[in-house]
Structures are given as structure tokens and as C-alpha cells.
Design an enzyme around this catalytic site. Sequence first.
Site, PDB file in Angstrom:
ATOM      1  N   GLU A  51     -16.900 -11.795  20.183  1.00 39.57           N
ATOM      2  CA  GLU A  51     -17.555 -12.121  18.924  1.00 39.57           C
ATOM      3  C   GLU A  51     -16.822 -11.508  17.737  1.00 39.57           C
ATOM      4  O   GLU A  51     -16.776 -12.107  16.655  1.00 39.57           O
ATOM      5  CB  GLU A  51     -19.004 -11.637  18.969  1.00 39.57           C
ATOM      6  CG  GLU A  51     -19.841 -12.385  20.005  1.00 39.57           C
ATOM      7  CD  GLU A  51     -21.250 -11.857  20.115  1.00 39.57           C
ATOM      8  OE1 GLU A  51     -22.104 -12.268  19.302  1.00 39.57           O
ATOM      9  OE2 GLU A  51     -21.506 -11.032  21.017  1.00 39.57           O
ATOM     10  N   HIS A  93     -26.802 -15.749  18.656  1.00 41.85           N
ATOM     11  CA  HIS A  93     -25.554 -15.584  19.424  1.00 41.85           C
ATOM     12  C   HIS A  93     -24.554 -16.688  19.100  1.00 41.85           C
ATOM     13  O   HIS A  93     -23.683 -17.014  19.909  1.00 41.85           O
ATOM     14  CB  HIS A  93     -25.813 -15.593  20.942  1.00 41.85           C
ATOM     15  CG  HIS A  93     -26.636 -14.448  21.447  1.00 41.85           C
ATOM     16  ND1 HIS A  93     -27.494 -14.571  22.520  1.00 41.85           N
ATOM     17  CD2 HIS A  93     -26.740 -13.165  21.030  1.00 41.85           C
ATOM     18  CE1 HIS A  93     -28.089 -13.408  22.745  1.00 41.85           C
ATOM     19  NE2 HIS A  93     -27.640 -12.531  21.845  1.00 41.85           N
ATOM     20  N   ARG A 138     -21.144  -9.354  10.506  1.00 39.64           N
ATOM     21  CA  ARG A 138     -22.077 -10.133  11.305  1.00 39.64           C
ATOM     22  C   ARG A 138     -23.430 -10.100  10.611  1.00 39.64           C
ATOM     23  O   ARG A 138     -23.972  -9.037  10.315  1.00 39.64           O
ATOM     24  CB  ARG A 138     -22.222  -9.536  12.700  1.00 39.64           C
ATOM     25  CG  ARG A 138     -23.245 -10.296  13.551  1.00 39.64           C
ATOM     26  CD  ARG A 138     -23.635  -9.506  14.769  1.00 39.64           C
ATOM     27  NE  ARG A 138     -24.605 -10.242  15.581  1.00 39.64           N
ATOM     28  CZ  ARG A 138     -25.626  -9.680  16.209  1.00 39.64           C
ATOM     29  NH1 ARG A 138     -25.819  -8.374  16.130  1.00 39.64           N
ATOM     30  NH2 ARG A 138     -26.457 -10.411  16.929  1.00 39.64           N
ATOM     31  N   ARG A 180     -36.986  -8.654  26.621  1.00 36.14           N
ATOM     32  CA  ARG A 180     -37.747  -9.737  25.994  1.00 36.14           C
ATOM     33  C   ARG A 180     -38.234 -10.724  27.037  1.00 36.14           C
ATOM     34  O   ARG A 180     -37.545 -11.025  28.004  1.00 36.14           O
ATOM     35  CB  ARG A 180     -36.888 -10.481  24.969  1.00 36.14           C
ATOM     36  CG  ARG A 180     -36.405  -9.623  23.819  1.00 36.14           C
ATOM     37  CD  ARG A 180     -35.537 -10.437  22.870  1.00 36.14           C
ATOM     38  NE  ARG A 180     -34.822  -9.581  21.942  1.00 36.14           N
ATOM     39  CZ  ARG A 180     -33.554  -9.753  21.568  1.00 36.14           C
ATOM     40  NH1 ARG A 180     -32.849 -10.763  22.063  1.00 36.14           N
ATOM     41  NH2 ARG A 180     -32.982  -8.936  20.720  1.00 36.14           N
ATOM     42  N   GLY A 213     -23.242 -12.128  32.458  1.00 34.62           N
ATOM     43  CA  GLY A 213     -22.551 -13.363  32.811  1.00 34.62           C
ATOM     44  C   GLY A 213     -21.127 -13.143  33.277  1.00 34.62           C
ATOM     45  O   GLY A 213     -20.639 -13.821  34.195  1.00 34.62           O
ATOM     46  N   ASN A 237     -20.498  -4.719  12.334  1.00 37.47           N
ATOM     47  CA  ASN A 237     -21.758  -5.179  12.921  1.00 37.47           C
ATOM     48  C   ASN A 237     -22.759  -4.045  12.750  1.00 37.47           C
ATOM     49  O   ASN A 237     -22.758  -3.083  13.510  1.00 37.47           O
ATOM     50  CB  ASN A 237     -21.563  -5.526  14.391  1.00 37.47           C
ATOM     51  CG  ASN A 237     -22.831  -6.047  15.050  1.00 37.47           C
ATOM     52  OD1 ASN A 237     -23.913  -6.019  14.460  1.00 37.47           O
ATOM     53  ND2 ASN A 237     -22.717  -6.520  16.267  1.00 37.47           N
TER      54      ASN A 237
END
Length: 413
Positions: free
Chosen positions: A399, A195, A106, A256, A347, A22
Site C-alpha cells: 500500500e 482497503h 493515507r 470485527r 492471505g 499513515n
Amino acid sequence: MTTPNTDNAAAAGKPSRVLVLNSGSSSVKYQLLDMDDRSRLASGLVERIGEETSRLVHTPPAGGGGVREREGRIAGHDEALRAAAEELAADGLGLDSPDLAAIGHRVVHGGLRFTEPTVITDDVLKEIERLVPVAPLHNPANITGIRTARALRPDLPQVAVFDTAFHTTMPEYAARYAIDVETADAHRIRRYGFHGTSHAYVSRRAAELLGKEPADVNVIVLHLGNGASASAVAGGRCVETSMGLTPLEGLVMGTRSGDIDPAVTFHLKRVAGMSADEIDVLLNKKSGLVGLCGDNDMREIRRRVDAGDERAALAFDIYVHRLKKYIGAYSAVLGRVDAVVFTAGVGENSAPVREAAIAGLEELGLAVDADLNAVRSGVPRLISPDYARVAVAVVPTDEELEIATQTFALVDN
């Protein structure tokens, strides 16, 4: 997307390891996985590439000693990847190993052409380069990582796994913006979503948690990290997601803004005299939680809220309010919801965020059990009471495993 079968590859005498890369603008994350048993052999991070304070942190296999660190300037991605390869070689896991089946990369933006993991060829790389205008912060770094890895192992299959791929199943009425069609098509303006590897992995694991097949389950996935996104997944296929042309749209994030009236940009240009680049920096790097209260770490924000900090409390309320709006909207889109699933750093770890996001949504069949919600665990789990019509779950994302799984399935033939 179906779950690839990666069982017993090594037993059949085939290479079974996948290196996942990544590559960010100033960092390279890597993990080496054995797809025979999906175990993580080694991992690492090279950060602050190009600075005098560059640092490499490498985690060796279990029993291979403690975490190793290097400090000192690492000039570029080529040097960073070579340094990572040296660390792997020190563990007996070098890039020249015959057990290495492929390298999975990725890639943030795949546009509409790349809807599945794709073996990287010169033509594929050119197309990824053509997508740079719609992903200027991400695709260039991904491309650098690909080029470096291909130079190190030109004989090895290299696979691109795209963040946008999972969302290409969105119907056209969800993917289109209501602007002039010719202009939109000429400049590739549409909603792509991001995502995707996380949403794919988590939605599938949520179905497993419920004891059902992905095709039989409708879930809302809330990927809440410093970047945050929501998706509505019907029968294993994404039908709506919160991010759009870029990762700026949607939920309130660490830095953001998420959803905002587009006219705000015109107003800032005309009234504040800000340039397009200045507005870009404002909305992407100086907004969200950090813009609202000066912090983008949810742990610190909650500490401030508990201490009576009104600015932090307002930032938390705005963050949660946006989550509630998306849960409600996606409940309407799906019609029937089997689970709302929380994942990623916030989360998975912030019980107050989960509790607040679900509070007041009892009419939608949602509730959180306070005791279950308070449990910290690294495994998928339900946090809703037995009487709740819709399950609420926490599913840790992976991921890297998803990229490795998709990569191995493509090259294992």
C-alpha cells in the site's frame, strides 16, 4: 486507474522521493521511497503515542546500520512526526532535502467527492473534516498527520490518497443500501468500501502475473489481515466490495464481526440494556475471531486447531465459510473470473486459510496445488494447478508503494 509512469525522474534532475505517512489514532507509520527505481530508502513506526511506553522503530537504508529504536513518552503526532524526521535526517534523508518531491498521506474516507489522489489544500482538508462522522475512528488521525506535515514543510506538495477511492466505480445498485433514499442521502449512508489502495495495487499486479492488461482481467481480491475485505474487480474497475459505510461490514475479521443481522443491535439495546457505544465496541473490538475464540492471530488459532481446540476450530470454520460465500457471490457478480487473489498478512502467509477457502469450489473452476500453496515467498505467485480454469494467486500487497506511486504521478509535471 492506470499505472502511473514514474521512470527516470531523477535522471531528468527532478526530485524523485516521496514520504508516505499513515497516521493512526495512536501511531504513525512512514516510508521514504525513491520513485526513480521504486526503492524503499527508509521506514519506521511510532507507536503508543501519548503513553509512557511510546516507541519509535526506524529502519535505515541498506548499509546504514541496524534497526534503531527509541523508547519514552511521545506526547502527540506532532512530536512523533518530528522524531521520525530526526531519524530520517540522521540517515541524510531529512525532510528539508531538495530530493523530496511530495508527502503522500493515507486518508481512510474520501466519500464520493474524492475519487482520485488529491493535492491537499485548505478546502480539501475541510472536506476531509466534514467526513469525520462517517469515519470517526480514522479520519481525525489522518487529519492530524496532514496538519503536522504541512507545518513542517508548508512549501511541499501534500497529497491525500483515499482508501475509498478505488471503490467509487461501483455501480449505484451495488453501492446503495435498500433504505429510504432521503434518509440515506441526508446522512451519506451508502457503501464506500475500504482497503482501496491495496485492492488497486493487488488487482493490477495479478493481471501482470497472468501476463495480461488489467482491462482484460476479472479478479476477486481477498485482503485478509486483522481487517479483511473482498473486492470484485472487472477490467481494472471495482464493481463490488465487502466493506460498506464503515469497515465493519463483510468478512469475519480479527476483532470485527463482519456481516450481521442489523436487528442484533436493537436486540442488544432492548434485552441486554447495552448503549450504542457499548454495541459499537462489541462489534468492532470484541467480535470476529477474538470474540469467537479469544485470539485474533491466525497462527495461534491454527496451532490451537491442530491441538484439537474445538472453539478455535469453530472460529476457523466460520472465518472460512464467510470467505467461501464471498468468492461464490463475486463469481456470480463478475460472470467470468480469471483469478482469485489472496493478499495481506493472513492471505499471504496462511496456507491453511487459502486451502480451506478454495476447497470444494471445483465447480467454479478453482483448485489449489498443495505443494505450491506450501511455498513461502515474498513475490507474486500462482498456487493453482495447471488444469484449473481459474487461477489462484498470492500477491503481496504494498500500500505504501501504491500511495507513493499515485502521489508522485500527481506532482511530477
